[in-house]
Scaffold this motif. Structure first.
Motif: not given
Ligand code: FES
Ligand code: FES
Length: 182
Positions: A3, A6-8, A20-23, A26, A31, A69-70
């Protein structure tokens, strides 16, 4: 796979803010489906060929399997779930239904959102322009004629509705939700 931290990420999806906090790895399509629970966005290939994952990102149709997603942080996203107004389907959705523009429906959300972008940019497209706009969306069932017919039908209806609203404004009367005079 290990893993990653994660980033917000904050996005607005169909008018609803989500944080959300996601890798960082992703994909946006994952997402939308797995985190936001909006499974109308489909995954047909994961290699940016089929267009089933198309969504509107800040006003532009994108294949959400090609976006992290980021990268969408701060974006305004429209998915197929956000197109209808309550019980009232969008003219494109009605036209796909009436023209039999689908069989299994797997490609349909992406087709409709690509067509949505086209009609925003070019409200009266020719058949060639419709085919060109949809050439990044693949359908394995229908052949494409009924899909093209559906987009033409929606364009005609949307034009009629827009003209109805203009006339109502010109004559000082209020247009109802369908452009009908009250
Ligand atoms: Fe994105 Fe096919 S899943 S283009
Ligand atoms: Fe089945 Fe297009 S309706 S893939």
């Amino acid at each position: 796979m290990e893993a990653l931290p994660k980033k917000k990420v904050a996005v607005k999806i169909n008018g609803v803010e989500q944080t959300r906090a996601v890798e960082p790895r992703l994909l946006l399509v994952d997402f939308l489906r797995d985190v936001a629970g909006l499974t109308g966005t489909h995954v047909g290939c994961d290699t940016s060929i089929c267009g089933a994952c198309t969504v509107i990102l800040n006003g532009t149709a994108v294949k959400s399997c090609t976006v992290l997603t980021v990268q969408a942080d701060g974006a305004d996203i429209l998915t197929i779930e956000g197109l209808a107004q309550g019980e009232k389907l969008h003219p494109l959705q009605e036209a796909f239904w009436e023209c039999h523009g689908l069989q299994c429906g797997f490609c349909t959300p992406g087709m409709i959102l690509s067509a949505y972008q086209l009609l925003k940019r070019n409200p009266q497209p020719t058949e060639a322009e419709i085919r060109h706009a949809l050439d990044g969306n693949l359908c394995r069932c229908t052949g494409y004629q009924h899909i093209v017919d559906a987009v033409r039908m929606a364009a005609k209806r949307m034009k009629r509705k827009a003209n109805g609203k203009k006339k109502a404004i010109g004559s000082g009367q209020k247009a109802g939700p369908e452009g009908r005079r009250r």
